[in-house]
Motif scaffolding. Structure first.
Motif, PDB file in Angstrom:
ATOM      1  N   CYS A   5       0.871  -1.179   0.000  1.00  0.00           N
ATOM      2  CA  CYS A   5       0.000   0.000   0.000  1.00  0.00           C
ATOM      3  C   CYS A   5       0.898   1.215   0.000  1.00  0.00           C
ATOM      4  CB  CYS A   5      -0.909   0.018   1.216  1.00  0.00           C
ATOM      5  SG  CYS A   5      -1.917   1.531   1.337  1.00  0.00           S
ATOM      6  N   ASN A   6       0.741   2.055  -1.004  1.00  0.00           N
ATOM      7  CA  ASN A   6       1.537   3.277  -1.118  1.00  0.00           C
ATOM      8  C   ASN A   6       0.832   4.391  -0.362  1.00  0.00           C
ATOM      9  OD1 ASN A   6       3.569   2.364  -3.280  1.00  0.00           O
ATOM     10  ND2 ASN A   6       1.590   1.847  -4.191  1.00  0.00           N
ATOM     11  N   LEU A   7       1.512   4.953   0.644  1.00  0.00           N
ATOM     12  CA  LEU A   7       0.965   6.040   1.458  1.00  0.00           C
ATOM     13  C   LEU A   7       1.630   7.328   0.998  1.00  0.00           C
ATOM     14  CD1 LEU A   7       1.670   3.671   4.256  1.00  0.00           C
ATOM     15  CD2 LEU A   7      -0.590   4.684   4.233  1.00  0.00           C
ATOM     16  N   TYR A   8       0.826   8.196   0.398  1.00  0.00           N
ATOM     17  CA  TYR A   8       1.375   9.395  -0.252  1.00  0.00           C
ATOM     18  C   TYR A   8       1.229  10.637   0.623  1.00  0.00           C
ATOM     19  CZ  TYR A   8       1.274  13.703  -2.867  1.00  0.00           C
ATOM     20  OH  TYR A   8       1.485  15.003  -3.248  1.00  0.00           O
ATOM     21  N   PHE A   9       2.324  11.404   0.682  1.00  0.00           N
ATOM     22  CA  PHE A   9       2.348  12.691   1.363  1.00  0.00           C
ATOM     23  C   PHE A   9       3.101  13.694   0.491  1.00  0.00           C
ATOM     24  CE2 PHE A   9       3.101   9.081   4.083  1.00  0.00           C
ATOM     25  CZ  PHE A   9       2.105   9.147   5.048  1.00  0.00           C
ATOM     26  N   HIS A  10       2.596  14.918   0.379  1.00  0.00           N
ATOM     27  CA  HIS A  10       3.463  15.966  -0.156  1.00  0.00           C
ATOM     28  C   HIS A  10       4.092  16.665   1.032  1.00  0.00           C
ATOM     29  CE1 HIS A  10       0.931  19.561   0.670  1.00  0.00           C
ATOM     30  NE2 HIS A  10      -0.110  18.831   0.311  1.00  0.00           N
ATOM     31  N   VAL A  11       5.385  16.876   0.972  1.00  0.00           N
ATOM     32  CA  VAL A  11       6.113  17.433   2.116  1.00  0.00           C
ATOM     33  C   VAL A  11       6.230  18.945   2.029  1.00  0.00           C
ATOM     34  CG1 VAL A  11       7.392  15.280   2.337  1.00  0.00           C
ATOM     35  CG2 VAL A  11       8.448  17.189   1.120  1.00  0.00           C
ATOM     36  N   ASP A  12       5.852  19.538   0.896  1.00  0.00           N
ATOM     37  CA  ASP A  12       5.917  20.994   0.786  1.00  0.00           C
ATOM     38  C   ASP A  12       4.682  21.635   1.409  1.00  0.00           C
ATOM     39  OD1 ASP A  12       4.536  19.762  -1.402  1.00  0.00           O
ATOM     40  OD2 ASP A  12       4.621  21.616  -2.552  1.00  0.00           O
ATOM     41  N   THR A  13       4.853  22.890   1.790  1.00  0.00           N
ATOM     42  CA  THR A  13       3.756  23.711   2.279  1.00  0.00           C
ATOM     43  C   THR A  13       3.703  24.983   1.438  1.00  0.00           C
ATOM     44  OG1 THR A  13       5.039  25.055   3.842  1.00  0.00           O
ATOM     45  CG2 THR A  13       4.268  22.897   4.611  1.00  0.00           C
ATOM     46  N   VAL A  14       2.631  25.728   1.575  1.00  0.00           N
ATOM     47  CA  VAL A  14       2.642  27.076   1.018  1.00  0.00           C
ATOM     48  C   VAL A  14       3.504  27.948   1.933  1.00  0.00           C
ATOM     49  CG1 VAL A  14       0.393  26.847  -0.079  1.00  0.00           C
ATOM     50  CG2 VAL A  14       0.538  27.744   2.264  1.00  0.00           C
TER      51      VAL A  14
END
Length: 422
Positions: free
Chosen positions: A95-104
């Protein structure tokens, strides 16, 4: 739905894990990963390796080539480090758990330090707390609980910690998907703490226009070309186009807070910059246009409509030059449902206390980098997260709550655990 074995004890143990959750989240918020420019990705990857290595994860760092993500205005800076963290738990499926680590960027108006964790009552305040570093903290808590109780897992967790979701030209998960660096279904945490079945989302285009004139003294403007004033026809034309665009509706189900109104396409004049002082004719005017387009609208048609509007509006201008560039693009998502959704909805019910009848299908005119994942061949995308309307995501004093982080961690653990039955 029932739980067996040691899963109930493991779920309960997450509520006692507050100190570690807060420590993890505080360390994540302290690393500035705002995009633009996105220069904090290597440091964030270092932190995540430090946190995950004791759990037995193995790592692959994938750097997106600069030729793909760099824009003419140079607003993006730094190495685009994406981290793939994999744990072999002996399961037969990943199971691929996706997160984007950037913020505005932090922006103005904060009452608390944006790059630090501040606790006010149950609120956990800081840039990225809800969108979406808090979801990483929840995942770490779920994995710690699984290992404390030596739970067998239904899926081998693969964490995709990715760059440039916040309007980037080439999001990291797009590159990973196109390079076929992961496979199987995907659980995205770019969603909310709500009983929602994801119906998809709109695409997003960021187009930057630069109009060049000629500076001169504003009291003696002979030979000057005012870039701002010569852009007025363009602003007017875009305002007319905005009215036309926002009459277009999508068949995608709208969120409950739309109160029966349909989702519509959007055109926003998002940012302008030009001039420096009253005594000088401005030689440059920059305009950022954001266009949200539904899955029913082909990208090529949207792009042609926008660029034709610019070309026609500025055709008679005395401006020295008019340039425009695509500086951000997210593709739309359509019908991300699939066979793993019933298990995920049951897991959300376990964590957040939702009833099966609470769930409804809706889409959004906001955007996600999951459209690129679909275009690369992975259709099913589960959705969860910490977002709520009151969380001030993308605004000052962004926050999540301790209860929501714990509830999301319990949902994730339920979904991953082999002895979770639904």
């Amino acid at each position: 739905m029932s739980c067996a074995g040691s899963l109930p004890i493991a779920l309960d143990s997450i509520t006692q894990d507050s100190e570690a959750i807060l420590e993890d989240l505080g360390r994540m918020l302290a690393i500035d990963t705002c995009f633009p420019p996105g220069s904090g990705y290597p440091a964030f990857a270092d932190l995540m390796q430090n946190l995950l290595e004791p759990m037995g994860f193995t790592f692959s760092r994938v750097v997106v080539p600069e030729s793909l993500w760099q824009t003419p205005d140079g607003s993006a800076q730094g190495e685009r480090v994406n981290l793939i963290a994999s744990l072999d738990s002996g399961a037969s499926e990943a199971c691929n758990l996706y997160f984007h680590v950037d913020t505005v960027p932090a922006g103005d108006g904060w009452n608390y330090p944006p790059l630090a964790l501040t606790q006010v009552g149950d609120k956990l305040i800081g840039r990225g707390s809800a969108d979406m570093k808090g979801t990483i903290a929840a995942t770490l808590a779920a994995l710690r609980a699984a290992q404390r109780m030596k739970l067998a897992l239904q899926f081998n967790p693969v964490l995709l910690l990715c760059t440039d979701e916040e309007g980037g030209l080439y999001p990291g998960v797009r590159y990973l998907a196109e390079q076929q660096l992961f496979s199987g279904h995907l659980l995205s945490f770019n969603g909310g703490a709500v009983p929602r079945i994801w119906g998809g989302c709109f695409g997003s285009i960021d187009l930057k226009v630069t109009v060049t004139g000629r500076s001169a003294h504003s009291g003696d403007p002979v030979g000057g070309i005012n870039a701002i004033e010569h852009s007025l026809p363009l602003l007017n034309a875009l305002n007319v186009l905005k009215t036309e665009v926002e009459q277009r509706t999508s068949a995608m189900p709208a969120p409950p807070h739309f109160q029966g109104q349909p989702l519509t396409s959007r055109l926003t004049l998002a940012a302008v910059q030009g001039g420096s002082k009253g005594s000088t004719i401005p030689a440059r005017f920059d305009l950022l246009i954001n266009r949200r387009y539904s899955p029913e609208e082909p990208f090529e048609a949207v792009w042609d409509e926008l660029t034709s509007c610019i070309d026609q509006a500025m055709a008679g201008s005395a401006a020295l030059n008019v340039e425009y560039h695509l500086i951000g693009h997210l593709a739309p998502v359509s019908d991300p449902t699939g066979p793993h959704w019933p298990r995920w909805l049951a897991a959300l019910s376990q964590g957040f206390g939702f009833d099966a009848n609470d769930f409804a299908v809706w889409g959004s005119s906001t955007s996600s980098d999951m459209g690129w994942v679909q275009q690369a061949g992975i259709q099913e995308i589960l959705l969860g997260g910490l977002a709520r309307p009151e969380n001030r995501i993308h605004a000052s004093d962004e926050f999540t709550t301790r209860q929501d982080v714990v509830a999301l961690a319990q949902s994730i653990l339920s979904y991953l655990a082999a002895d979770f039955h639904h």
